[in-house]
Every structure is written in structure tokens, then in C-alpha cells.
Motif scaffolding. Structure first.
Motif, mmCIF file in Angstrom:
data_model
loop_
_atom_site.group_PDB
_atom_site.id
_atom_site.type_symbol
_atom_site.label_atom_id
_atom_site.label_comp_id
_atom_site.label_asym_id
_atom_site.label_seq_id
_atom_site.Cartn_x
_atom_site.Cartn_y
_atom_site.Cartn_z
ATOM 1 N N TYR A 156 105.224 41.477 -58.902
ATOM 2 C CA TYR A 156 104.428 40.405 -58.321
ATOM 3 C C TYR A 156 103.767 40.812 -57.003
ATOM 4 O O TYR A 156 103.754 40.055 -56.054
ATOM 5 N N ARG A 198 102.204 35.979 -55.646
ATOM 6 C CA ARG A 198 102.284 37.429 -55.507
ATOM 7 C C ARG A 198 102.455 37.807 -54.031
ATOM 8 O O ARG A 198 102.054 37.063 -53.135
ATOM 9 N N ARG A 247 110.729 31.640 -55.752
ATOM 10 C CA ARG A 247 110.432 31.988 -57.140
ATOM 11 C C ARG A 247 111.147 31.052 -58.115
ATOM 12 O O ARG A 247 110.589 30.669 -59.156
ATOM 13 N N ASP A 259 102.887 27.718 -55.527
ATOM 14 C CA ASP A 259 102.832 28.273 -56.881
ATOM 15 C C ASP A 259 103.959 29.293 -57.046
ATOM 16 O O ASP A 259 103.991 30.313 -56.366
ATOM 17 N N ASN A 260 104.905 29.006 -57.954
ATOM 18 C CA ASN A 260 106.063 29.896 -58.064
ATOM 19 C C ASN A 260 105.763 31.169 -58.847
ATOM 20 O O ASN A 260 106.656 31.990 -59.084
ATOM 21 N N LYS A 261 104.513 31.365 -59.200
ATOM 22 C CA LYS A 261 104.063 32.640 -59.766
ATOM 23 C C LYS A 261 103.294 33.445 -58.709
ATOM 24 O O LYS A 261 102.459 34.283 -59.032
#
Length: 713
Positions: free
Chosen positions: A154, A138, A126, A134-136
Motif C-alpha cells: 500500500y 496508501r 487499516r 478510506d481504509n484502502k
């Protein structure tokens, strides 16, 4: 100054050690968590280490919370947190909120990194993983995420099961894949043709063990091939429909109305053909014969059937059946669910073992069993679709959190240096439970200057079914060169008899580190081995003992029932509940880390449904990780060891007469007292004269043969 006086010599040695690679082999009840926490306090208080330099990794959220609780209790001199923590009126959510607040209030605790492996991977990715993923992202989870959990914001909107199901439906738009999947499900999940065809399916009638793609039950695999051919080519057929030409009724194997054609498939199971052929000739009917030998080569058999129908149908045999997913699996969606569950387990195992899917498919293709080959032909494309789908949607499951962290540190030197430079001290709890991925991550975290402090007990390694590998702790010095091992051999929890019995049991294991565990407590009681004639005897015995203990003032929370599998404990739970007793009931796996004054271990019988319960899983999993019967038995014995060592004072081992678990025979008699319901004698007592030994009626005062007076009338 840190108080080390409460530690024994070995615990103190572990706490003050400056060795760069240290394994603390902590026997059951030897103060493992206490030693690890004292190490943290010692580093901060005595060595003046910044809390930011310390990383403590655990396996479960509960273990991480316990660490924080015990540190807060040390720091909070007011007693406020202790009162709150043990307040039974407070909910778990309230206690979680208080833990976060108190940890924040004490800066030296708040500065520590105390996380599970998954949580640590989440933290890295994260905050530092933008070049890896992708550090977003889920999180995929089927578990309910609690309020306050770092994963809460997330979580993915769909489960892994839903994703796999959706991808299978998409794959089934390709008709050949759909028919191949349907064939697998019919053969191995519905008909179970890989099992014996005698007693397993009471619904089978007239020897029709095989289901064709259109649902027709047929007698052989080769007849199934014919029926499937007809279905795939959209050719209507009748199977074994009654026909009477002139002389008698008989049932031709296949009738194709559109071609006015009969097919007789000849095999060892077939009735003599001469009578049938005569009837076909008398009726002037068109018929052909196929033979079992043709089916040995599917391509050739397909060619034979093409030739049979060429020119005899109004449409070409190349016309393929158009069918939807819902049509194909109507009535079998529960079996599709079983297939998806199997795919998910294989996916997890591939990730835990850090194995390439192409290698798995190659191994599967060389398996001698077509069921295994067919499964992987279907599963690997879905697993690849699943991996790609997760990347596309920015999803990760819990295994990905670790594997992606490993990949990040391997591929991004700047990130790896940043993480290694921060954590000068890495402490790992329950090291006996690590798997391949976790060890790889640990190795990437440490440098020559990092102090690695691992705590665990190879005798308590019981999670092999989840992918843990006991060899990492047993061969610690090979995995981490120049390592030092300190053994904590003093058990503070259990009495001498319990510790002695557990030592004797674990001695039977060959793959272990030798330890000489001693007890710090004298024994007031021997271990009770109770063997009833049946489960009803055992339930009644346990009820009576529990009632005695409650009357003596032992709290119900201090009485624990353990069992290998849930179904073993349910009858005892229900029986005690019927008598208004409601006593902790747990599987042994769920009870690891717990303790109680009184422990009952039930279900200690031999054979299926007993303990040991060596369950060699589906051969499908062996393609990824080979099973070893001896090692599985050793894990079962470690599980029994864990169960025994939950008891502090009194231990009851519950079995059934004549079906005692082999593990009970491994406990020497000097540690136990054996009891049970005595069997009645099959021989009636015979009264004889004390003088002439003649047989007497029970009420005779004098012998009618010699006249002697009889005693005890």
C-alpha cells in the motif's frame, strides 16, 4: 514458573508491580530491554494474561525486531533460531522471513501486538478506521519498503516531494502567486538579501545585490521594485545602458524604448543629478525622477509608476506579463527544490506539534522579518493543497498514521472502546523520545483499568530535532497522575571510570531527573583523552591503537568510532580503510542502543564543526516551535552522554590541542589520562659552565673562561 532470579531488586520490583501507571527510569546499560521483556513473560506466565491483551510499542522497526528475536530465543529450546540469527551468511531478508515464521509457530508470541507507533496507527486505521479515512489508503514514503513489510502493498506511487512540486506548478498558473514565489526565491535563496552583503556572494559586481524578476541585477530594493513593475506590465527596459548626449558618458538607471523615456531613481547611493539633468536637457530627452522615500509605501510607489506611464505607451499598463512556470524558474529549479524541502519540513513540524495551519499563518504574519512572513504566505496555501490532495487520493504519511488514529479514537466512541477493551496492558519502550502526537495517542489508549508500563531514560533523550519532547518523561507524574517511578541505577555495560565520567557530564544539565548510576564492573583502564596538534596526528594515533587491539584479539566489530556529524568521521574512516582496516563508524544518533568493548569519540573540538554543535535552525521553524539555546545545549550534552556510555571497557576521546571541547572539561581528572603530541620548545637549550655559568659551545670539554672540566660532553 518465571525465573526472576536473574533480575536485580529494582528490575524485579518493576516486573512484578501492579501499579496502573509505572515509569521505569532505566539508566544506560541497566537492562532496560531485558526488564521490559521479562515484564511481558511475567504477565503471561505468572499473571495468566492473554497475549492478545498486551500491546508493546517501540520507536523503530529494528527495536520491534529485537524484542521478537529475544522472545523467540526464550521460546525456542532447540537453538535453531539462535543459530540462524547469528549466521553471517544469512541475508537480512532471510532472517526477517525466519522471524515471521518462528513468531507464527509460537502462539503466545504471535498473539502479542509488538509494533512501532507508525505500525500501530497503520493497523488501527487499516482495520478499524473506515469512518475516519478510506481504509484502502496508501502510504507516502521516500524510503524503500522491504519485502515482507506490512506497508509494501500500500505504498503511494508518488513521493511527498513530487506532490508538493506538482501543487506548486498548479498554483503558479496564478501569475501573482508565481511572481511572488519567484521574488521570494530570488531574494532569499539566490541573492540571500537577509544576510550581510559583503562577503557572502563573490559573484556580485558593482554593488548589484538584487535580482529583478527578469534576471536583471540592480543596486537597491527600490530599483528592483521598478524593474519588477516593468516586467509584470510587459514593458521592455534597459538598465544602466551607456548614454552620451554631448559632454560625457553616463548611465541612466532605466530607459524605456517604447516611451522614449528615462527614469532616474534618486537615493543616498545616487551620484549628483545636476550633471545628468543638464545632459538630458541638452538632448531634449524625456526623463522623470523617482525617490527612495516613495518606495517606503509599495502601494503608493505602484501608483506613481502607473501615472508615469499612463498615456505614454501604445498598450495599457494594466496588461500583465504572461509567463509559464518553466520560463519563470529557468536556471533556478535547484532553488525551487530547496523551497520544497523547506515546505516539507514545516509540514512535518506542524503535524508533529499538532498545530493548526491558520494559527501558524497568524503567528507568521506578526513576525518582524519579511522573509518569514513571505515564506508562510507562499507555504500555507501549498500545505493546505497538499492536505486536500492527500485526502482526495487516499494518501497518508507517517505522521498522519498517528494523527488520524488520534482523531479516530476521539470521534468514534465504538472504535475507541474496542481498542481500549482489547489492550489491558500497554508497554512503551524509549519513552524519552515521545512527541506530542504520540503522548496524545497513549493517553487515549489507557483507561483507569489499563496498566501503562513505560521504560526510558531522560538522560538519553536526543531526538528533539525530530519533535520529541523530553518534558514528557521528566514530568511523567504530571502527565499520568498517581504514577510510580522506579529507577534502574546499576550499569552492567560500562566500567566504573566510564560510568563515573558520564555521571559527571550529565550533572551539568538542569532539566533532568536525578539518578545515582553505579557500575557493576571494575575499571582496568582510565579514559584516554588524546589531543593531537592536528587531525593527522589524531588519525595516526587512532590507527595505531586499533592495530594494537586487533593484534590482541579484539574483534573489529567490538571497536566503534562515533562522531557528532558524518563529516567528522569521514577522514578517520578513509584513513583506516587506506590501511586495510574496515571498524564500525556511526553518528552518535545512529549508535543509540549499540555497545562495543572499545569506543573512539572523534571530533571533540570546540567551536563551529565541533561538539557541542548547537545549531539554531532557521527562524522560519520558530514560528511553529520556539528554540531555547539552553535546552539545545542540554540535548548536546545528553548526546555526549549517550556516546560515552556505548563503551564497555575502553574509551578514547579524541580532540585537538588548544581546541578541546567544553564537554571534556566537565570530566574530572581522576577518570582520565590525558596525552597527546608534545609541542616543541620555542627556546633552544643553552649549555652553560657548571662552575662560572658562562655560555659554552656544545662540544667544549673544558670551560675556556674558568678552565673547569665539563661533564656529559
Amino acid at each position: 514458573m518465571t525465573n526472576l532470579d536473574a533480575l536485580n531488586e529494582n528490575q524485579r520490583e518493576a516486573v512484578v508491580s501492579d501499579d496502573k501507571r509505572l515509569l521505569v527510569l532505566a539508566g544506560a546499560g541497566s537492562g532496560k530491554t531485558k526488564t521490559l521483556l521479562q515484564k511481558i513473560i511475567y504477565l503471561i506466565e505468572e499473571k495468566h494474561v492473554s497475549p492478545h491483551d498486551i500491546l508493546a510499542i517501540t520507536f523503530t522497526k529494528n527495536a520491534a525486531n529485537e524484542m521478537l528475536d529475544r522472545l523467540i530465543l526464550v521460546a525456542d529450546t532447540t537453538g535453531t533460531y539462535e543459530k540462524l540469527l547469528y549466521d553471517k551468511k544469512k541475508s537480512r531478508d532471510e532472517k526477517d522471513a525466519a522471524r515471521r515464521q518462528f513468531a507464527h509457530n509460537f502462539k503466545w508470541i504471535n498473539g502479542l501486538t509488538i509494533r512501532t507507533f507508525h505500525s500501530f496507527g497503520y493497523y488501527i486505521l487499516r482495520n478499524l478506521g473506515v469512518n475516519e479515512f478510506d481504509n484502502k489508503f496508501r502510504i507516502i514514503t521516500d524510503e524503500k519498503i522491504k519485502e515482507g513489510d506490512e506497508f509494501l502493498r500500500y505504498t503511494a506511487p508518488e513521493s511527498a516531494f513530487d506532490m508538493i512540486h506538482k501543487l506548486i506548478i498548479q498554483r503558479c498558473e496564478d501569475i501573482p502567486y508565481l511572481l511572488q514565489l519567484k521574488r521570494y526565491i530570488l531574494d532569499y535563496l539566490v541573492d540571500k538579501i537577509h544576510l550581510k552583503q559583503s562577503n557572502w556572494n563573490p559573484q556580485v559586481r558593482d554593488g548589484k545585490f538584487y535580482t529583478s524578476l527578469d534576471g536583471t541585477k540592480v543596486r537597491s530594493k527600490s530599483e528592483q521594485f521598478i524593474a519588477d513593475y516593468l516586467f509584470r506590465h510587459n514593458i521592455t527596459f534597459q538598465y544602466e545602458a551607456v548614454l552620451n548626449v554631448r559632454d560625457f558618458d553616463f548611465r541612466p538607471d532605466f530607459f524605456i524604448p517604447e516611451a522614449n523615456l528615462y527614469i532616474e531613481h534618486v537615493s543616498k547611493k545616487s551620484f549628483p543629478m545636476r550633471g545628468k539633468e543638464t545632459q538630458f536637457e541638452k538632448g531634449g530627452m524625456l526623463f522623470v525622477k523617482t525617490f527612495e522615500s516613495m518606495a517606503e509605501d509599495s502601494a503608493y510607489f505602484n501608483h506613481v509608476l502607473d501615472n508615469i506611464f499612463r498615456g505614454r505607451l501604445s498598450k495599457s499598463t494594466d496588461s500583465s506579463k504572461k509567463i509559464t512556470y518553466q520560463e519563470a524558474f529557468k536556471g533556478n529549479l535547484d532553488h525551487v527544490r530547496d523551497f520544497i524541502t523547506l515546505v516539507l519540513r514545516v509540514t512535518d513540524l506542524i503535524k508533529v506539534e499538532n498545530t493548526d495551519t491558520r494559527e501558524v499563518l497568524t503567528n507568521a504574519q506578526t513576525d518582524p522579518h519579511e522573509r518569514v512572513r513571505h515564506f508562510y504566505e507562499l507555504a500555507i496555501p501549498i500545505i493546505e493543497d497538499y492536505k486536500n490532495y492527500c485526502v482526495d487520493k487516499s494518501y497518508m504519511d507517517f505522521n498522519d498514521l498517528i494523527s488520524r488514529s488520534v482523531s479516530l479514537m476521539k470521534n468514534q466512541d465504538d472504535v475507541a472502546h474496542k481498542i481500549r477493551d482489547r489492550y489491558k496492558y500497554v508497554l512503551v519502550d524509549e519513552f524519552q523520545d515521545v512527541n506530542n502526537l504520540q503522548v496524545e495517542l497513549i493517553k487515549l489508549l489507557v483507561t483507569e483499568d489499563t496498566q501503562l508500563f513505560c521504560v526510558g531514560d531522560d538522560w538519553q533523550s536526543i531526538y528533539g530535532f525530530r519533535g520529541s519532547n523530553v518534558s514528557y518523561i521528566i514530568e511523567f507524574e504530571n502527565q499520568f497522575p498517581n504514577a510510580k517511578v522506579i529507577k534502574l541505577n546499576l550499569n552492567y555495560r560500562s566500567t566504573q571510570n566510564i560510568v563515573g565520567a558520564s555521571n559527571e557530564v550529565i550533572k551539568k544539565n538542569k532539566f533532568k531527573i536525578e539518578k545515582d548510576i553505579k557500575s557493576a564492573k571494575m575499571s582496568e583502564h582510565k579514559i584516554v583523552v588524546y589531543a593531537g596538534n592536528n587531525e593527522d596526528d589524531n588519525k595516526q594515533y587512532c590507527l595505531e591503537r586499533v592495530q594494537e587491539f586487533l593484534n590482541e584479539g579484539i574483534a573489529k566489530e567490538e571497536i566503534l568510532f562515533l562522531y557528532r556529524r558524518t563529516k567528522m568521521g569521514t577522514p578517520y574512516f578513509d584513513y583506516l580503510k587506506d590501511h586495510s582496516i574496515s571498524v564500525p563508524f556511526k553518528t552518535i544518533h545512529a549508535a543509540k542502543g549499540l555497545e562495543a568493548k572499545v569506543v573512539f569519540i572523534v571530533g571533540l573540538t570546540d567551536g563551529p564543526g565541533g561538539f557541542p554543535d548547537i545549531w539554531l535552525e532557521d527562524r522560519i521553524f520558530q514560528t511553529i516551535k520556539k528554540a531555547n539555546f539552553d535546552l539545545l545545549l542540554e540535548e548536546e550534552r545528553r548526546l555526549f552522554y549517550v556516546a560515552i556510555t556505548r563503551a564497555k571497557d575502553k574509551l578514547f576521546l579524541i580532540t585537538e590541542k588548544g581546541a578541546e571541547s567544553v564537554f571534556l572539561k566537565e570530566i574530572p581528572d581522576n577518570y582520565t589520562v590525558r596525552t597527546g603530541v608534545p609541542l616543541k620548545s620555542v627556546v633552544e637549550e643553552v649549555r652553560t659552565c657548571s662552575t662560572c655559568f658562562s655560555v659554552l659551545e656544545n662540544l667544549f670539554a673544558y670551560c675556556p673562561y674558568c678552565g673547569a672540566k665539563q661533564e656529559n660532553v
